[in-house]
Design a protein around this motif. Structure first.
Motif, PDB file in Angstrom:
ATOM      1  N   VAL B  66       0.681  -1.170   0.022  1.00 31.82           N
ATOM      2  CA  VAL B  66       0.091  -0.068   0.128  1.00 31.82           C
ATOM      3  C   VAL B  66       0.808   1.354  -0.074  1.00 31.82           C
ATOM      4  O   VAL B  66       0.988   2.037  -0.918  1.00 31.82           O
ATOM      5  CB  VAL B  66      -0.860  -0.034   1.249  1.00 31.82           C
ATOM      6  CG1 VAL B  66      -1.790   1.119   1.200  1.00 31.82           C
ATOM      7  CG2 VAL B  66      -2.008  -1.402   1.145  1.00 31.82           C
ATOM      8  N   PHE B  67       1.677   1.562   0.929  1.00 33.91           N
ATOM      9  CA  PHE B  67       2.545   2.736   1.057  1.00 33.91           C
ATOM     10  C   PHE B  67       3.325   3.098   0.052  1.00 33.91           C
ATOM     11  O   PHE B  67       3.282   4.022  -0.667  1.00 33.91           O
ATOM     12  CB  PHE B  67       3.422   2.676   2.402  1.00 33.91           C
ATOM     13  CG  PHE B  67       4.119   3.756   2.753  1.00 33.91           C
ATOM     14  CD1 PHE B  67       3.579   4.819   3.179  1.00 33.91           C
ATOM     15  CD2 PHE B  67       5.486   4.009   2.281  1.00 33.91           C
ATOM     16  CE1 PHE B  67       4.184   6.113   3.557  1.00 33.91           C
ATOM     17  CE2 PHE B  67       6.220   5.317   2.581  1.00 33.91           C
ATOM     18  CZ  PHE B  67       5.426   6.170   3.311  1.00 33.91           C
ATOM     19  N   ASN B  70       0.964   3.106  -3.759  1.00 33.71           N
ATOM     20  CA  ASN B  70      -0.051   3.670  -3.785  1.00 33.71           C
ATOM     21  C   ASN B  70      -0.058   5.326  -3.302  1.00 33.71           C
ATOM     22  O   ASN B  70      -0.766   6.205  -3.433  1.00 33.71           O
ATOM     23  CB  ASN B  70      -1.359   3.197  -2.638  1.00 33.71           C
ATOM     24  CG  ASN B  70      -2.089   1.983  -3.266  1.00 33.71           C
ATOM     25  OD1 ASN B  70      -1.464   1.235  -4.056  1.00 33.71           O
ATOM     26  ND2 ASN B  70      -3.291   1.885  -3.156  1.00 33.71           N
ATOM     27  N   LEU B  71       1.017   5.253  -2.514  1.00 31.05           N
ATOM     28  CA  LEU B  71       1.524   6.566  -2.090  1.00 31.05           C
ATOM     29  C   LEU B  71       2.824   7.293  -2.551  1.00 31.05           C
ATOM     30  O   LEU B  71       2.891   8.217  -3.036  1.00 31.05           O
ATOM     31  CB  LEU B  71       1.461   6.626  -0.153  1.00 31.05           C
ATOM     32  CG  LEU B  71       1.527   7.789   0.126  1.00 31.05           C
ATOM     33  CD1 LEU B  71       0.534   9.259  -0.017  1.00 31.05           C
ATOM     34  CD2 LEU B  71       1.784   7.910   1.833  1.00 31.05           C
ATOM     35  N   ILE B  82      -1.219  15.780  -4.505  1.00 31.47           N
ATOM     36  CA  ILE B  82      -2.492  15.650  -3.868  1.00 31.47           C
ATOM     37  C   ILE B  82      -2.385  14.688  -2.942  1.00 31.47           C
ATOM     38  O   ILE B  82      -3.209  14.740  -1.993  1.00 31.47           O
ATOM     39  CB  ILE B  82      -3.683  15.437  -4.989  1.00 31.47           C
ATOM     40  CG1 ILE B  82      -4.991  15.683  -4.254  1.00 31.47           C
ATOM     41  CG2 ILE B  82      -3.510  14.205  -5.688  1.00 31.47           C
ATOM     42  CD1 ILE B  82      -5.490  17.129  -3.909  1.00 31.47           C
ATOM     43  N   LEU B  83      -1.479  13.544  -3.042  1.00 34.55           N
ATOM     44  CA  LEU B  83      -1.448  12.572  -2.300  1.00 34.55           C
ATOM     45  C   LEU B  83      -0.773  13.156  -0.941  1.00 34.55           C
ATOM     46  O   LEU B  83      -0.753  12.118   0.296  1.00 34.55           O
ATOM     47  CB  LEU B  83      -0.607  11.464  -2.680  1.00 34.55           C
ATOM     48  CG  LEU B  83      -1.326  10.705  -3.903  1.00 34.55           C
ATOM     49  CD1 LEU B  83      -0.301   9.651  -4.531  1.00 34.55           C
ATOM     50  CD2 LEU B  83      -2.328   9.789  -3.347  1.00 34.55           C
ATOM     51  N   VAL B  85      -2.204  14.811   1.006  1.00 34.21           N
ATOM     52  CA  VAL B  85      -3.356  15.006   1.890  1.00 34.21           C
ATOM     53  C   VAL B  85      -3.447  13.476   2.878  1.00 34.21           C
ATOM     54  O   VAL B  85      -3.630  13.655   3.943  1.00 34.21           O
ATOM     55  CB  VAL B  85      -4.737  15.282   1.172  1.00 34.21           C
ATOM     56  CG1 VAL B  85      -5.694  15.243   2.083  1.00 34.21           C
ATOM     57  CG2 VAL B  85      -4.577  16.818   0.483  1.00 34.21           C
ATOM     58  N   PRO B  86      -3.576  12.522   1.961  1.00 33.36           N
ATOM     59  CA  PRO B  86      -3.896  11.110   2.705  1.00 33.36           C
ATOM     60  C   PRO B  86      -2.524  10.953   3.590  1.00 33.36           C
ATOM     61  O   PRO B  86      -2.498  10.440   4.598  1.00 33.36           O
ATOM     62  CB  PRO B  86      -4.003  10.044   1.599  1.00 33.36           C
ATOM     63  CG  PRO B  86      -3.435  10.780   0.421  1.00 33.36           C
ATOM     64  CD  PRO B  86      -3.555  12.296   0.385  1.00 33.36           C
ATOM     65  N   PHE B  87      -1.303  11.297   3.285  1.00 35.31           N
ATOM     66  CA  PHE B  87      -0.111  11.202   3.768  1.00 35.31           C
ATOM     67  C   PHE B  87      -0.290  11.932   5.051  1.00 35.31           C
ATOM     68  O   PHE B  87       0.056  11.283   6.154  1.00 35.31           O
ATOM     69  CB  PHE B  87       1.181  11.831   2.973  1.00 35.31           C
ATOM     70  CG  PHE B  87       2.446  11.375   3.498  1.00 35.31           C
ATOM     71  CD1 PHE B  87       2.575  10.267   4.619  1.00 35.31           C
ATOM     72  CD2 PHE B  87       3.379  11.626   2.758  1.00 35.31           C
ATOM     73  CE1 PHE B  87       3.781  10.140   4.999  1.00 35.31           C
ATOM     74  CE2 PHE B  87       4.703  11.177   3.318  1.00 35.31           C
ATOM     75  CZ  PHE B  87       4.936  10.345   4.418  1.00 35.31           C
ATOM     76  N   LEU B  89      -2.996  13.065   6.597  1.00 37.23           N
ATOM     77  CA  LEU B  89      -3.877  12.296   7.385  1.00 37.23           C
ATOM     78  C   LEU B  89      -3.597  11.099   8.121  1.00 37.23           C
ATOM     79  O   LEU B  89      -3.875  10.970   9.489  1.00 37.23           O
ATOM     80  CB  LEU B  89      -5.143  12.127   6.349  1.00 37.23           C
ATOM     81  CG  LEU B  89      -6.122  13.475   6.278  1.00 37.23           C
ATOM     82  CD1 LEU B  89      -7.145  12.832   5.061  1.00 37.23           C
ATOM     83  CD2 LEU B  89      -6.810  13.926   7.222  1.00 37.23           C
ATOM     84  N   GLY B  90      -2.723  10.442   7.375  1.00 38.43           N
ATOM     85  CA  GLY B  90      -2.326   9.275   8.016  1.00 38.43           C
ATOM     86  C   GLY B  90      -1.158   9.574   9.277  1.00 38.43           C
ATOM     87  O   GLY B  90      -1.410   8.762  10.276  1.00 38.43           O
ATOM     88  N   LEU B  91      -0.441  10.850   8.855  1.00 40.80           N
ATOM     89  CA  LEU B  91       0.509  11.041   9.835  1.00 40.80           C
ATOM     90  C   LEU B  91      -0.259  11.570  11.308  1.00 40.80           C
ATOM     91  O   LEU B  91       0.228  11.513  12.403  1.00 40.80           O
ATOM     92  CB  LEU B  91       1.554  11.889   9.628  1.00 40.80           C
ATOM     93  CG  LEU B  91       2.437  11.333   8.448  1.00 40.80           C
ATOM     94  CD1 LEU B  91       3.522  12.602   7.920  1.00 40.80           C
ATOM     95  CD2 LEU B  91       3.314  10.367   9.244  1.00 40.80           C
ATOM     96  N   ALA B 108      -8.577  11.999  10.146  1.00 44.57           N
ATOM     97  CA  ALA B 108      -8.166  10.858   9.686  1.00 44.57           C
ATOM     98  C   ALA B 108      -9.223   9.590   9.873  1.00 44.57           C
ATOM     99  O   ALA B 108      -9.628   8.980   9.165  1.00 44.57           O
ATOM    100  CB  ALA B 108      -6.907  10.308   9.927  1.00 44.57           C
TER     101      ALA B 108
END
Lengths: 207, 238
Positions: B66-67, B70-71, B82-83, B85-87, B89-91, B108
């Motif tokens: 995944v990491f 996908n990231l 734009i990724l 943002v999820p990075f 949120l994950g942190l 998150a």
């Protein structure tokens, strides 16, 4: 900020998923696909958070020489070893990570589950007393299904394996279908309540 | 990336990965089985190794599956900024470790809960509710099954032909009465009480079948472990 923003995020994310099902137009499908990927990425971080929490608590126990601290050292060493092998060497088949999985994790996992065969038998001995119609039905069905899956069952009655299949496919399936329909209705209503902000328990306390 | 390996085969002059693996697996299997005697230090040791290895395994899988794809790769190599943002949120999830900043992790969590609630609504609707209701739309009477019953010679043939005739009516009665049992808006008395009681009987049959099935799967696993010990490790049976 503490409550409103999360509720809005959950609403937008949830509605995107639902709307994209009913309207596969790129206006909805594109952002829904992006959100789906984001959810997968954040979930990966959540797994890491869980493991970090295990490590944090175990390290605390070791530091304070708490109960079973020596075992926590073993846990941390196993965790560190597997992380080192997997992150440094990759997870390809045939590697050390694969070897550790096949020879350490799989045997222990299947042995743990197989232990249940003993405990389930002792639990059944105590619980399976035919004191009512319901208990008798449960007992008789369990015995038939168990016998129908072993050769001795076929020796007792040649039709037993087929009868077991009939039990699985007719009365068992009828009840399972009722449970599944009820659970689906529950999942839909709970999901909608979360998306609409009516159910906020996942946010924890209001602090 | 080149995987770390244990040399396979003594002929290579290295450590025989298969033999070592068999001994490690056998030792850990016996350590877990020692719990049958009582909770003991050897079992506890194996238990903690299991937790550590399993936790490490999950993180490695998430990292590589995944990491990275996908990231990290799209963000660093593909320029998909734009990724971030999820990075981020994950942190933010890790703010759970700080009581003062823990509320930030809700963003998150909300993104996850909202998305998965959306998935759940769609999945439950398409996969369970509609599919199960559609599967329950069957005729009460099957002319083919009735014809088979008439032609059955006797013995097992007759029994199974009779069961085939009863299949559809019992499926419908079982489903309807089970649903009645889960209907809590009215007190289960009179006709509703009788129907829900029949529903309980179907549920008990289902639970019994699930129990029997689970027991057999666990016994199958037990046989698998014993076979490993006696065949792969000790070589007593072939």
């Amino acid at each position: 900020m503490k409550t409103e923003v999360p509720v809005v995020i959950a609403f937008v994310a949830g509605m995107l998923m639902i709307v994209s099902l009913f309207s596969p137009h790129p206006v909805f499908a594109g952002p829904a696909a992006v959100m789906r990927n984001w959810a997968i990425v954040i979930t990966a971080f959540a797994y890491v958070l869980g493991v970090a929490n295990i490590a944090r608590i175990s390290a605390g126990t070791v530091r304070t020489r708490g109960r079973d601290w020596r075992y926590k050292v073993v846990l941390l060493a196993s965790l560190g070893g597997m992380l080192g092998i997997g992150l440094a060497g990759g997870i390809q088949g045939g590697g050390l990570f694969d070897w550790s999985y096949m020879n350490v994790m799989v045997p222990m996992q299947s042995t743990m589950f197989s232990l249940l065969a003993f405990f389930i038998a002792s639990a059944a001995y105590r619980a399976f007393r035919a004191r009512s119609v319901e208990a008798t039905l449960l007992l008789v069905t369990a015995v038939i299904v168990m016998l129908g899956r072993v050769p001795v069952g076929e020796r007792l009655w040649s039709g037993l394996p087929a009868f077991t299949e009939w039990i699985m496919e007719v009365p068992n399936m009828a009840a399972k279908r009722g449970i599944m329909i009820g659970a689906a209705l529950g999942a839909i209503s709970t999901g909608l309540k979360m998306i609409l902000g009516l159910e906020r328990s996942y946010l924890g306390s209001d602090k | 990336m080149r995987p770390l390996t244990i040399a396979a085969g003594a002929a290579s002059g290295g450590l025989d990965g298969h033999v070592l693996g068999t001994w490690v697996a056998a030792a850990l299997t016996l350590a877990i089985f020692s719990f049958l005697y009582k909770d003991n230090p050897v079992y506890k040791l194996a238990e903690h190794i299991f937790i550590g290895v399993s936790a490490g395994y999950v993180v490695c899988l998430e990292y590589w599956n995944v990491f990275v794809p996908n990231l990290w790769n799209p963000l660093v190599s593909g320029g998909e900024f734009i990724l971030v943002v999820p990075f981020a949120l994950g942190l933010l999830l890790f703010t759970r470790f700080s009581p003062r900043a823990a509320w930030l992790s809700r963003w998150a969590i909300a993104a996850m809960v909202g998305s998965y609630a959306g998935f759940a609504v769609i999945g439950a609707l398409q996969g369970d509710l509609i599919a199960q209701v559609r599967a329950a739309m069957i005729p009460v009477y099957s002319a083919d099954a009735a014809a088979s019953l008439g032609a059955a010679a006797g013995g097992n043939d007759y029994v199974f032909a009779l069961l085939a005739v009863l299949q559809n009516p019992l499926t419908i009665i079982g489903l309807v009465t089970t649903l009645f049992y889960f209907f809590f808006s009215r007190e289960h008395r009179g006709g509703l009480g009788m129907a829900s009681r029949v529903g309980i009987w179907f549920l008990m049959i289902s639970f019994g079948a699930s129990f029997g099935y689970t027991v057999m799967s666990r016994v199958s696993l037990l046989i698998g472990r014993l076979h490993f010990l006696l065949s792969d490790w000790l070589g007593v049976i072939r």
